[in-house]
Motif scaffolding. Structure first.
Motif, PDB file in Angstrom:
ATOM      1  N   UNK A 125      39.279  45.647  34.024  1.00 20.27           N
ATOM      2  CA  UNK A 125      38.953  45.828  32.603  1.00 20.27           C
ATOM      3  C   UNK A 125      38.489  47.255  32.334  1.00 20.27           C
ATOM      4  N   UNK A 126      38.865  47.793  31.180  1.00 23.09           N
ATOM      5  CA  UNK A 126      38.483  49.158  30.840  1.00 23.09           C
ATOM      6  C   UNK A 126      37.016  49.289  30.470  1.00 23.09           C
ATOM      7  N   UNK A 127      36.367  48.157  30.188  1.00 22.42           N
ATOM      8  CA  UNK A 127      34.945  48.190  29.845  1.00 22.42           C
ATOM      9  C   UNK A 127      34.116  48.124  31.131  1.00 22.42           C
ATOM     10  N   UNK A 128      33.280  49.131  31.331  1.00 23.83           N
ATOM     11  CA  UNK A 128      32.542  49.207  32.587  1.00 23.83           C
ATOM     12  C   UNK A 128      31.647  47.997  32.806  1.00 23.83           C
ATOM     13  N   UNK A 129      30.963  47.536  31.759  1.00 24.49           N
ATOM     14  CA  UNK A 129      30.037  46.419  31.939  1.00 24.49           C
ATOM     15  C   UNK A 129      30.774  45.139  32.359  1.00 24.49           C
ATOM     16  N   UNK A 130      32.006  44.972  31.889  1.00 27.97           N
ATOM     17  CA  UNK A 130      32.788  43.783  32.240  1.00 27.97           C
ATOM     18  C   UNK A 130      33.236  43.855  33.698  1.00 27.97           C
ATOM     19  N   UNK A 131      33.837  44.982  34.081  1.00 30.02           N
ATOM     20  CA  UNK A 131      34.358  45.071  35.446  1.00 30.02           C
ATOM     21  C   UNK A 131      33.226  45.111  36.471  1.00 30.02           C
ATOM     22  N   UNK A 132      32.107  45.771  36.138  1.00 32.18           N
ATOM     23  CA  UNK A 132      30.993  45.808  37.098  1.00 32.18           C
ATOM     24  C   UNK A 132      30.388  44.424  37.298  1.00 32.18           C
ATOM     25  N   UNK A 133      30.319  43.641  36.229  1.00 30.87           N
ATOM     26  CA  UNK A 133      29.823  42.267  36.356  1.00 30.87           C
ATOM     27  C   UNK A 133      30.758  41.441  37.226  1.00 30.87           C
ATOM     28  N   UNK A 134      32.067  41.619  37.042  1.00 31.92           N
ATOM     29  CA  UNK A 134      33.040  40.885  37.858  1.00 31.92           C
ATOM     30  C   UNK A 134      32.963  41.313  39.320  1.00 31.92           C
ATOM     31  N   UNK A 135      32.835  42.613  39.559  1.00 34.67           N
ATOM     32  CA  UNK A 135      32.710  43.123  40.932  1.00 34.67           C
ATOM     33  C   UNK A 135      31.468  42.530  41.603  1.00 34.67           C
ATOM     34  N   UNK A 136      30.366  42.558  40.891  1.00 35.36           N
ATOM     35  CA  UNK A 136      29.115  42.037  41.442  1.00 35.36           C
ATOM     36  C   UNK A 136      29.247  40.556  41.783  1.00 35.36           C
ATOM     37  N   UNK A 137      29.879  39.786  40.922  1.00 30.01           N
ATOM     38  CA  UNK A 137      30.019  38.351  41.158  1.00 30.01           C
ATOM     39  C   UNK A 137      30.951  38.041  42.324  1.00 30.01           C
ATOM     40  N   UNK A 138      31.985  38.854  42.486  1.00 34.65           N
ATOM     41  CA  UNK A 138      32.888  38.653  43.629  1.00 34.65           C
ATOM     42  C   UNK A 138      32.125  38.813  44.938  1.00 34.65           C
ATOM     43  N   UNK A 178      40.425  30.542  44.136  1.00 29.74           N
ATOM     44  CA  UNK A 178      40.956  30.608  42.766  1.00 29.74           C
ATOM     45  C   UNK A 178      39.999  31.380  41.866  1.00 29.74           C
ATOM     46  N   UNK A 179      38.701  31.055  41.963  1.00 33.22           N
ATOM     47  CA  UNK A 179      37.709  31.745  41.145  1.00 33.22           C
ATOM     48  C   UNK A 179      37.681  33.239  41.447  1.00 33.22           C
ATOM     49  N   UNK A 180      37.770  33.605  42.726  1.00 33.70           N
ATOM     50  CA  UNK A 180      37.763  35.018  43.092  1.00 33.70           C
ATOM     51  C   UNK A 180      38.975  35.752  42.540  1.00 33.70           C
ATOM     52  N   UNK A 181      40.134  35.081  42.560  1.00 33.30           N
ATOM     53  CA  UNK A 181      41.339  35.702  41.992  1.00 33.30           C
ATOM     54  C   UNK A 181      41.182  35.925  40.494  1.00 33.30           C
ATOM     55  N   UNK A 182      40.544  34.985  39.803  1.00 33.35           N
ATOM     56  CA  UNK A 182      40.336  35.147  38.367  1.00 33.35           C
ATOM     57  C   UNK A 182      39.371  36.297  38.082  1.00 33.35           C
ATOM     58  N   UNK A 183      38.334  36.387  38.891  1.00 28.88           N
ATOM     59  CA  UNK A 183      37.394  37.496  38.725  1.00 28.88           C
ATOM     60  C   UNK A 183      38.053  38.835  39.026  1.00 28.88           C
ATOM     61  N   UNK A 184      38.999  38.828  39.956  1.00 28.04           N
ATOM     62  CA  UNK A 184      39.678  40.069  40.334  1.00 28.04           C
ATOM     63  C   UNK A 184      40.399  40.695  39.143  1.00 28.04           C
ATOM     64  N   UNK A 185      40.960  39.858  38.276  1.00 26.11           N
ATOM     65  CA  UNK A 185      41.652  40.393  37.096  1.00 26.11           C
ATOM     66  C   UNK A 185      40.677  41.100  36.158  1.00 26.11           C
ATOM     67  N   UNK A 186      39.425  40.617  36.102  1.00 23.49           N
ATOM     68  CA  UNK A 186      38.423  41.253  35.231  1.00 23.49           C
ATOM     69  C   UNK A 186      37.945  42.582  35.784  1.00 23.49           C
ATOM     70  N   UNK A 187      38.132  42.790  37.079  1.00 18.86           N
ATOM     71  CA  UNK A 187      37.700  44.054  37.688  1.00 18.86           C
ATOM     72  C   UNK A 187      38.561  45.223  37.227  1.00 18.86           C
TER      73      UNK A 187
END
Length: 357
Positions: A13-26, A2-11
């Motif tokens: 995001x048009x903001x690079x810092x947001x999507x890169x943080x989500x990618x790293x956490x996944x 569930x957590x990974x699916x939620x992070x996937x939606x943030x990947x």
């Protein structure tokens, strides 16, 4: 999951810092708990999280490419390539992060993934994503894709999975062959994407762990295909990042010679002749195929800079002579034209020397 699916939606995001943080956490989460995951959960991670993530980033890059409102945006420099728009570089950085992280996960956990029910599909999808990145993406992600492929192919797997391992390396060879075809077509149609020398070097190095392990066999037709691709890569003339090659080899040239050096000449009839024939062709490049370096629009290259193949000729000549002396007793060396090519090289050298007097 569930957590990974939620992070996937943030990947997305048009903001690079947001999507890169989500990618790293996944990928950090998958790496941290990988040893505890069941085979079923590994299938879910690959097909519901990792591969959709690659697709999402790829689709976002395509949409940015088609967005005409961004055509006039200022450009920024990129390593080993022409300047690109800032937004393109940001998305390229994100995809590079995804490809490298995906490679790290497969490097660490391939011995577990190979035991899952959907392994063949997982491996084909993994290799397919790397293949498409090399063929379609800009320099940074394309290089990351090949480096990830090379890295994962170095993993040691249990012999109990011999059939799956063999099929995996067949998939990798087929993908490498198709990427070689893309480079060959690119050499003809200059309107396609441009491969940098760094791209091509990483591509060449990726074939070493495909060829050297004893997982699949290379007959003469495969060796000939390998040599054909290497020659196309060697003579590719559209890169924006050539280096001087009079006193020393370019990194790409060195990588190609490394691959040729590991070909098992004594195990495949006709392989020695094929290699000697290609090395003889390399010796002619300095006389017949030198070219001016293309400009990337940044003023990096002077108009007088050329790719000369001089250092390559000096490096290859003693190797070609050694091969001839070792295999001169084989009829194939004469029947397949290898010796004829060597004599033609000597003739060209003599003519050039006479013309310079």
């Amino acid at each position: 999951m569930f957590l990974l699916h939620q992070l996937l939606t943030l990947c997305r995001d048009n903001r690079q810092e947001v999507r890169d943080a989500a990618i790293t956490n996944i990928f950090r989460s998958v790496s941290m708990y990988g040893t505890t995951l069941s085979n079923k959960t590994w299938d879910q991670c690959c097909h519901e999280i990792i591969f959709p993530l690659v697709d999402d980033i790829s689709n976002a890059i395509e949409s940015q490419h088609d967005d005409q409102s961004l055509v006039e945006e200022a450009t920024v420099p990129q390593a080993h390539g022409p300047p690109i728009r800032l937004i393109d570089k940001q998305w390229d950085d994100s995809k590079t992060l995804v490809l490298r992280s995906m490679g790290d996960v497969f490097l660490d956990y391939l011995p577990q993934i190979v035991k899952t029910d959907r392994y063949e599909e997982t491996w084909s999808t993994f290799v397919g994503h790397l293949q498409q990145s090399f063929i379609r993406d800009r320099p940074a992600p394309a290089t990351a894709a090949m480096q990830s492929l090379e890295k994962v192919l170095t993993v040691s797997l249990e012999s109990t999975e011999a059939s799956r391992i063999a099929s995996s390396w067949e998939v990798a060879w087929s993908a490498w062959d198709e990427m070689g075809l893309a480079v060959e077509n690119n050499s003809i149609d200059h309107n396609l994407k441009v491969y940098t020398q760094v791209n091509l070097e990483s591509f060449v190095r990726a074939v070493l762990p495909i060829y050297t392990p004893p997982y699949i066999s290379f007959d003469l037709s495969r060796i000939s295909r390998l040599l054909s691709i290497l020659k196309s890569v060697l003579t590719y003339s559209q890169s924006p990042d050539y280096r001087p090659d009079i006193d020393g080899l370019m990194p790409l040239q060195s990588a190609i010679l490394e691959v040729i050096a590991v070909i098992k000449l004594d195990e495949v009839p006709g392989a020695a002749s094929a290699v000697l024939s290609d090395l003889s062709d390399y010796l002619t490049l300095a006389y017949t195929s030198s070219f001016e370096c293309p400009s990337d629009g940044s003023g990096r290259f002077k108009q007088s800079q050329s790719v000369t193949f001089v250092a390559l000729t000096k490096e290859v000549m003693p190797h070609a002579l050694w091969l001839y002396q070792k295999y001169r007793g084989e009829p194939a060396v004469y029947e397949q034209g290898a010796v004829e090519k060597m004599l033609a090289v000597s003739s060209n050298s003599f003519v050039v020397a006479q013309n310079r007097r």
